[in-house]
Design a protein around this motif. Structure first.
Motif, PDB file in Angstrom:
ATOM      1  N   PHE A   1       0.842  -1.205   0.000  1.00  0.00           N
ATOM      2  CA  PHE A   1       0.000   0.000   0.000  1.00  0.00           C
ATOM      3  C   PHE A   1       0.876   1.253   0.000  1.00  0.00           C
ATOM      4  O   PHE A   1       0.924   1.995   0.981  1.00  0.00           O
ATOM      5  N   PRO A   2       1.572   1.530  -1.112  1.00  0.00           N
ATOM      6  CA  PRO A   2       2.485   2.677  -1.150  1.00  0.00           C
ATOM      7  C   PRO A   2       1.778   4.021  -1.067  1.00  0.00           C
ATOM      8  O   PRO A   2       2.409   5.038  -0.765  1.00  0.00           O
ATOM      9  N   GLU A   3       0.462   4.041  -1.298  1.00  0.00           N
ATOM     10  CA  GLU A   3      -0.288   5.295  -1.236  1.00  0.00           C
ATOM     11  C   GLU A   3      -0.655   5.684   0.188  1.00  0.00           C
ATOM     12  O   GLU A   3      -1.146   6.799   0.419  1.00  0.00           O
ATOM     13  N   VAL A   4      -0.440   4.799   1.155  1.00  0.00           N
ATOM     14  CA  VAL A   4      -0.770   5.066   2.557  1.00  0.00           C
ATOM     15  C   VAL A   4       0.481   5.532   3.289  1.00  0.00           C
ATOM     16  O   VAL A   4       1.552   4.937   3.158  1.00  0.00           O
ATOM     17  N   ASN A   5       0.356   6.592   4.070  1.00  0.00           N
ATOM     18  CA  ASN A   5       1.465   7.066   4.897  1.00  0.00           C
ATOM     19  C   ASN A   5       1.513   6.276   6.200  1.00  0.00           C
ATOM     20  O   ASN A   5       0.542   6.272   6.963  1.00  0.00           O
ATOM     21  N   PHE A   6       2.639   5.612   6.441  1.00  0.00           N
ATOM     22  CA  PHE A   6       2.843   4.819   7.644  1.00  0.00           C
ATOM     23  C   PHE A   6       3.768   5.564   8.601  1.00  0.00           C
ATOM     24  O   PHE A   6       4.841   6.024   8.204  1.00  0.00           O
ATOM     25  N   ILE A   7       3.363   5.653   9.863  1.00  0.00           N
ATOM     26  CA  ILE A   7       4.179   6.272  10.912  1.00  0.00           C
ATOM     27  C   ILE A   7       4.652   5.172  11.846  1.00  0.00           C
ATOM     28  O   ILE A   7       3.832   4.456  12.437  1.00  0.00           O
ATOM     29  N   LEU A   8       5.968   5.023  11.991  1.00  0.00           N
ATOM     30  CA  LEU A   8       6.523   4.004  12.872  1.00  0.00           C
ATOM     31  C   LEU A   8       6.610   4.594  14.278  1.00  0.00           C
ATOM     32  O   LEU A   8       7.518   5.363  14.596  1.00  0.00           O
ATOM     33  N   ASP A  11      14.504   5.037   3.039  1.00  0.00           N
ATOM     34  CA  ASP A  11      14.375   4.293   1.785  1.00  0.00           C
ATOM     35  C   ASP A  11      12.991   4.344   1.166  1.00  0.00           C
ATOM     36  O   ASP A  11      12.853   4.142  -0.048  1.00  0.00           O
ATOM     37  N   THR A  12      11.942   4.585   1.983  1.00  0.00           N
ATOM     38  CA  THR A  12      10.562   4.404   1.518  1.00  0.00           C
ATOM     39  C   THR A  12       9.791   5.711   1.629  1.00  0.00           C
ATOM     40  O   THR A  12       9.635   6.243   2.737  1.00  0.00           O
ATOM     41  N   PRO A  13       9.295   6.250   0.523  1.00  0.00           N
ATOM     42  CA  PRO A  13       8.624   7.563   0.563  1.00  0.00           C
ATOM     43  C   PRO A  13       7.455   7.641   1.527  1.00  0.00           C
ATOM     44  O   PRO A  13       7.189   8.698   2.098  1.00  0.00           O
ATOM     45  N   SER A  14       6.743   6.546   1.759  1.00  0.00           N
ATOM     46  CA  SER A  14       5.521   6.585   2.562  1.00  0.00           C
ATOM     47  C   SER A  14       5.753   6.299   4.037  1.00  0.00           C
ATOM     48  O   SER A  14       4.789   6.227   4.804  1.00  0.00           O
ATOM     49  N   VAL A  15       7.004   6.144   4.471  1.00  0.00           N
ATOM     50  CA  VAL A  15       7.296   5.800   5.859  1.00  0.00           C
ATOM     51  C   VAL A  15       7.837   7.018   6.605  1.00  0.00           C
ATOM     52  O   VAL A  15       8.763   7.699   6.126  1.00  0.00           O
ATOM     53  N   TYR A  16       7.269   7.270   7.800  1.00  0.00           N
ATOM     54  CA  TYR A  16       7.654   8.371   8.672  1.00  0.00           C
ATOM     55  C   TYR A  16       7.997   7.806  10.047  1.00  0.00           C
ATOM     56  O   TYR A  16       7.606   6.691  10.384  1.00  0.00           O
ATOM     57  N   VAL A  17       8.714   8.594  10.846  1.00  0.00           N
ATOM     58  CA  VAL A  17       9.085   8.129  12.185  1.00  0.00           C
ATOM     59  C   VAL A  17       8.543   9.086  13.237  1.00  0.00           C
ATOM     60  O   VAL A  17       8.546  10.302  13.063  1.00  0.00           O
ATOM     61  N   GLU A  18       8.049   8.490  14.325  1.00  0.00           N
ATOM     62  CA  GLU A  18       7.629   9.256  15.488  1.00  0.00           C
ATOM     63  C   GLU A  18       8.825   9.422  16.416  1.00  0.00           C
ATOM     64  O   GLU A  18       9.513   8.454  16.719  1.00  0.00           O
ATOM     65  N   SER A  19       9.056  10.640  16.883  1.00  0.00           N
ATOM     66  CA  SER A  19      10.305  10.955  17.585  1.00  0.00           C
ATOM     67  C   SER A  19      10.403  10.358  18.980  1.00  0.00           C
ATOM     68  O   SER A  19      11.499  10.031  19.444  1.00  0.00           O
ATOM     69  N   GLY A  20       9.278  10.231  19.692  1.00  0.00           N
ATOM     70  CA  GLY A  20       9.320   9.773  21.068  1.00  0.00           C
ATOM     71  C   GLY A  20       9.946   8.399  21.216  1.00  0.00           C
ATOM     72  O   GLY A  20       9.798   7.541  20.342  1.00  0.00           O
ATOM     73  N   TRP A  21      10.648   8.187  22.309  1.00  0.00           N
ATOM     74  CA  TRP A  21      11.347   6.961  22.657  1.00  0.00           C
ATOM     75  C   TRP A  21      12.699   6.811  21.975  1.00  0.00           C
ATOM     76  O   TRP A  21      13.508   5.971  22.373  1.00  0.00           O
ATOM     77  N   CYS A  22      12.968   7.595  20.923  1.00  0.00           N
ATOM     78  CA  CYS A  22      14.279   7.477  20.286  1.00  0.00           C
ATOM     79  C   CYS A  22      15.364   7.962  21.243  1.00  0.00           C
ATOM     80  O   CYS A  22      15.135   8.855  22.064  1.00  0.00           O
ATOM     81  N   LEU A  23      16.549   7.383  21.148  1.00  0.00           N
ATOM     82  CA  LEU A  23      17.661   7.807  21.978  1.00  0.00           C
ATOM     83  C   LEU A  23      18.128   9.190  21.534  1.00  0.00           C
ATOM     84  O   LEU A  23      18.212   9.482  20.347  1.00  0.00           O
TER      85      LEU A  23
END
Length: 307
Positions: free
Chosen positions: A176-183, A204-216
């Motif tokens: 589902f490349p048209e869906v924005n995924f937030i990790l 690497d993947t245009p549709s993948v985003y990261v949530e900042s919390g919990w990251c070191l």
């Protein structure tokens, strides 16, 4: 504006984590969101928060959460629905998809909450709901088809084995490349520290985003150097977390190296909320230019400041 992606107000203490004290209600969350929190010396509030039920309250629990099918879904989503309806200026709805209550039931309820209550996001919690996301694709497809149709973001709980290791979601993300995924949680939770997987997936993947919390803290500095500026989104995972520490995690990026990277305030504002605002069709805002401007904004919204 500051937008928090991950908050869990409830009228029933989380049945899985069983946090101490009374339920963390919507009123408590609103008070916490008002802060004020100091960002580069300026008082701020968390303007909006995505809310959803605590994950322990989205599963069958004998004599407490014990309905089936759509009735069960509406039972665990009821308080979130109530809070979004009562505070539409502050709360944004996130639907929790549990395929064990029926994949078609879940897909139909995603549509109902999106259309009737303007929900903008759906969460997958494979560990709590006990399915392997790279193998249970038939369980996920009905929900993802609906998210693609309605333009909804999908937030994925990550950081726990055996079922919430970030790369386990690659098959459905690719389908589902048209869906924005937030990790969510940047691959960090009780079961592991997988921070390099979300970073690489977002790179690497245009549709993948990261949530900042919990990251070191030291890793977020490294990752912000290489990730596109629109890929980092603020989320605190409140409760159990307190949002101020995760706001500070991003503010540190404006400090001098080696702790920071001399980040400009416009990009920090993107991380804190404008990136998310653009994804859901809200107009981005500028960070307050001065302390006086920041204080005036808070007073306008009824937030008292210390003399």
């Amino acid at each position: 504006m500051i937008i928090d992606l991950s908050c869990y107000p409830t009228d029933l203490v989380d049945l899985a984590w069983r946090h101490d004290g009374p339920p963390f209600t919507g009123d408590k969350l609103l008070k916490m969101m008002d802060g004020p929190y100091y960002v580069n010396g300026k008082p701020r509030r968390i303007d909006k928060a995505f809310i959803q039920p605590p994950q322990g309250n989205t599963i069958y629990t004998h004599e407490v959460m014990d309905l089936e099918g759509k009735a069960a879904i509406r039972q665990y989503m009821a308080y979130t629905e109530k809070m979004v309806t009562e505070h539409p200026d502050r709360f944004l709805g996130c639907f929790v998809y549990n395929p064990r209550y029926g994949t078609q039931n879940g897909a139909e309820e995603i549509e109902r909450y999106a259309k009737e209550f303007d929900f903008k996001m759906v969460q997958l919690q494979a560990n709590m709901h006990a399915y392997r996301p790279d193998r249970a694709l038939d369980w996920l497809r009905p929900a993802l088809k609906k998210c693609a149709e309605l333009g909804l973001m999908v937030k994925v709980h990550t950081g726990d084995g055996p079922y919430s290791i970030p790369t386990e979601f690659y098959p459905i993300i690719r389908e589902f490349p048209e869906v924005n995924f937030i990790l969510a949680h940047f691959g960090v939770q009780t079961g592991g520290v997988y921070v390099f997987e979300p970073m690489q997936m977002a790179l690497d993947t245009p549709s993948v985003y990261v949530e900042s919390g919990w990251c070191l803290q030291s890793r977020i500095v490294e990752f912000a150097k290489v990730l596109p500026k629109h890929k980092i989104l603020f989320g605190s995972d409140t409760p159990p977390n307190e949002p101020g520490m995760w706001i500070n995690l991003l503010e540190v990026l404006c400090h001098e190296p080696p702790q920071g990277l001399n980040l400009d305030e416009d990009t920090l504002e993107d991380y804190l909320g404008n990136n998310t605002a653009r994804m859901i069709g809200l107009e981005p805002t500028k960070a307050p230019a001065t302390v006086e401007e920041a204080e005036a904004y808070l007073r306008k919204h009824g937030i008292a400041l210390a003399a």
